[in-house]
Design an enzyme around this catalytic site. Structure first.
Site, PDB file in Angstrom:
ATOM      1  N   ALA A  17     -24.359  -9.677  17.901  1.00 49.47           N
ATOM      2  CA  ALA A  17     -25.156 -10.520  17.012  1.00 49.47           C
ATOM      3  C   ALA A  17     -24.966 -10.144  15.547  1.00 49.47           C
ATOM      4  O   ALA A  17     -25.663 -10.656  14.686  1.00 49.47           O
ATOM      5  CB  ALA A  17     -26.632 -10.413  17.386  1.00 49.47           C
ATOM      6  N   HIS A  63     -24.492 -28.967 -13.620  1.00 45.02           N
ATOM      7  CA  HIS A  63     -24.748 -30.098 -12.722  1.00 45.02           C
ATOM      8  C   HIS A  63     -23.473 -30.911 -12.531  1.00 45.02           C
ATOM      9  O   HIS A  63     -22.724 -31.098 -13.483  1.00 45.02           O
ATOM     10  CB  HIS A  63     -25.851 -30.973 -13.346  1.00 45.02           C
ATOM     11  CG  HIS A  63     -26.311 -32.064 -12.448  1.00 45.02           C
ATOM     12  ND1 HIS A  63     -27.069 -31.819 -11.312  1.00 45.02           N
ATOM     13  CD2 HIS A  63     -26.122 -33.398 -12.502  1.00 45.02           C
ATOM     14  CE1 HIS A  63     -27.322 -32.983 -10.723  1.00 45.02           C
ATOM     15  NE2 HIS A  63     -26.757 -33.949 -11.426  1.00 45.02           N
ATOM     16  N   TYR A  70       0.836  -1.209   0.000  1.00 41.81           N
ATOM     17  CA  TYR A  70       0.000   0.000   0.000  1.00 41.81           C
ATOM     18  C   TYR A  70       0.864   1.251   0.000  1.00 41.81           C
ATOM     19  O   TYR A  70       0.651   2.182  -0.771  1.00 41.81           O
ATOM     20  CB  TYR A  70      -0.921   0.029   1.232  1.00 41.81           C
ATOM     21  CG  TYR A  70      -2.057  -0.955   1.193  1.00 41.81           C
ATOM     22  CD1 TYR A  70      -2.920  -1.019   0.100  1.00 41.81           C
ATOM     23  CD2 TYR A  70      -2.309  -1.800   2.273  1.00 41.81           C
ATOM     24  CE1 TYR A  70      -3.974  -1.917   0.076  1.00 41.81           C
ATOM     25  CE2 TYR A  70      -3.364  -2.698   2.255  1.00 41.81           C
ATOM     26  CZ  TYR A  70      -4.195  -2.757   1.152  1.00 41.81           C
ATOM     27  OH  TYR A  70      -5.230  -3.642   1.135  1.00 41.81           O
TER      28      TYR A  70
END
Length: 462
Positions: free
Chosen positions: A177, A451, A96
């Site tokens: 939570a 699939h 950075y």
């Protein structure tokens, strides 16, 4: 005072993105940052991701025998992954900083604050800097309840402290939570720490998410061995003679008498009860930049604050606290200010989000309740499924996958997609593109299924 075209306060995701893009567009830019570059994302987000990956390994270890591999005596060493993770973050911080230097952006080390000068001016360690455009991107930090409110609360740690742990805690209590609470509880429990999660106001985690996700995620935490305490408040925290914590809690399920209990010998009490914006030291009142009751900078849809020439992006604004949101908003702002793109702004609708729970959650768009409130119950159609992924066909450990499509109007436009299950983290990005483009249920149905995958369920829902 030293003059620039853009002055950026904060070298996190939003500040770096805005500064670098402005410099690319030819602006003379300075970036004010007292610490390492990168902000919350590398130190918390990517660290968390590495720890989540470690926890996923722990889950797969349980399945090795079912797939025919004999792996007796598998041991986990917290220190090994901590050292590798910390080295990775140090490398990132350097990258950075090098990127900023390569872009010829001036780095000003220290904390910036606004002065009372007539034109917006920032002072860092006694030196003044001005620019016609000043971007506030100072981010946020985890909140801890004051000791006056919960005696001993300061004995606990936050997500920052979690990444400083030298060993896997034996007994963990996570209060909260939201997604940070859910992710950390999942990581600690899966890696072998006896973990309790205390939900303060409700019986489910992730209250702002779709109800299917809230209830399924709570169930999966319990299935994974996390002790979930509902409607539970921490009353006091005390340190015992052996240096461990005793956490006194009170549970009050609505309609029942409150019960008190003590969780003893806790070596990791972690507060994940929200984040606070880094604004109080900026002296924003000096320049007439308005903040809300929680201290978040008030901005319009173009990231303008209430003072002309002063802007804000990222967590400091208190909306959609996500790294890619800050980056996108910072870049869009740079294009507007330095490339003359007057309409350049971030569209905050349909932002895809992943929660790295076990299994991971992917969500984009409106919840079912939000869609009903917006479009009316009669104009909303829900398609959902719950199934066992093929991976678990041969394993004793069973973790289902749940999916929900929220569609609105006669054309059944997909306005929300919510899922939790193996692979949902990587599944979401492509579907998010389709939803952003205005996909209908028919568009999904017209796409041939792949699939066998879990993703195919989203194009075969009935």
């Amino acid at each position: 005072a030293a003059a620039y075209e853009l002055l950026v306060l904060g070298g996190g995701s939003g500040g770096l993105a805005g500064a670098r893009r402005a410099a690319e567009l030819g602006a003379r830019v300075a970036l004010v940052e007292p610490r390492r570059f990168g902000g919350t994302c590398p130190t918390c987000g990517l660290c968390g991701q590495v720890m989540w990956n470690a926890a996923v390994h722990a889950e797969f270890v349980h399945d090795h025998a079912d797939y025919g591999f004999e792996t007796p005596g598998v041991k986990f060493n917290w220190r090994t992954i901590k050292e590798k993770r910390d080295a990775y973050v140090r490398r990132l911080n350097e990258i950075y900083e090098n990127n900023v230097k390569k872009a010829h952006i001036d780095i000003i080390r220290g904390y910036g604050k606004f002065t009372a000068d007539p034109e917006p001016t920032v002072e860092v360690d006694g030196k003044k800097y001005t620019a016609p455009h000043i971007l506030i991107a100072t981010g946020g930090r985890p909140a801890v309840p004051p000791d006056g409110e919960i005696p001993g609360a300061s004995l606990g740690m936050t997500s920052d402290g979690f990444f400083e742990l030298e060993e896997l805690p034996r007994r963990s209590v996570i209060v909260g939570a939201g997604y940070i609470a859910v992710e950390i509880a999942g990581i600690l429990s899966t890696l072998g720490s006896k973990s309790s999660l205390l939900i303060r106001q409700d019986k489910v985690v992730l209250r702002t998410f779709d109800s299917m996700i809230s209830s399924n995620c709570t169930q999966e935490l319990e299935n994974a061995g996390v002790d979930v305490w509902k409607h539970t408040q921490v009353k006091t925290v005390t340190k015992s003679s052996c240096g461990l914590l005793d956490v006194t809690v009170s549970s009050s399920v609505p309609g029942r008498k409150p019960t008190e209990g003590v969780i003893r010998d806790v070596d990791c009490l972690l507060w994940a009860v929200g984040r606070e914006p880094n604004t109080e030291e900026l002296c924003l009142d000096q320049v007439g930049v308005q903040v809300d009751a929680k201290g978040h900078v008030v901005v319009d849809e173009y990231q303008n604050t209430t003072r002309r020439g002063v802007y804000a992006v990222g967590d400091v604004c208190g909306r959609a606290l996500l790294t890619p949101v800050a980056i996108a908003a910072g870049r869009k702002l740079a294009h507007r200010l330095f490339e003359g793109k007057q309409d350049s702004r971030l569209d905050y609708r349909d932002i895809p989000t992943v929660v790295f729970s076990h299994p991971p959650i992917g969500t984009v768009g409106l919840t079912e309740d939000e869609a009903v409130a917006t479009h009316g119950r009669e104009n909303v159609k829900i398609y959902s499924t719950s199934f066992m992924p093929l991976y678990h066909a041969v394993t004793q450990r069973k973790v289902k996958c749940v999916m929900k499509l929220v569609c609105a109007g006669k054309e059944e436009k997909v306005v929300g997609l919510h899922m939790q299950g193996l692979g949902c983290d990587e599944m979401l990005q492509g579907f998010a593109v389709a939803i952003k483009m205005g996909a209908t249920k028919a568009d999904l149905d017209n796409t041939v299924a792949i699939h066998p995958t879990s993703a195919e369920e989203l194009v075969t829902l009935r």
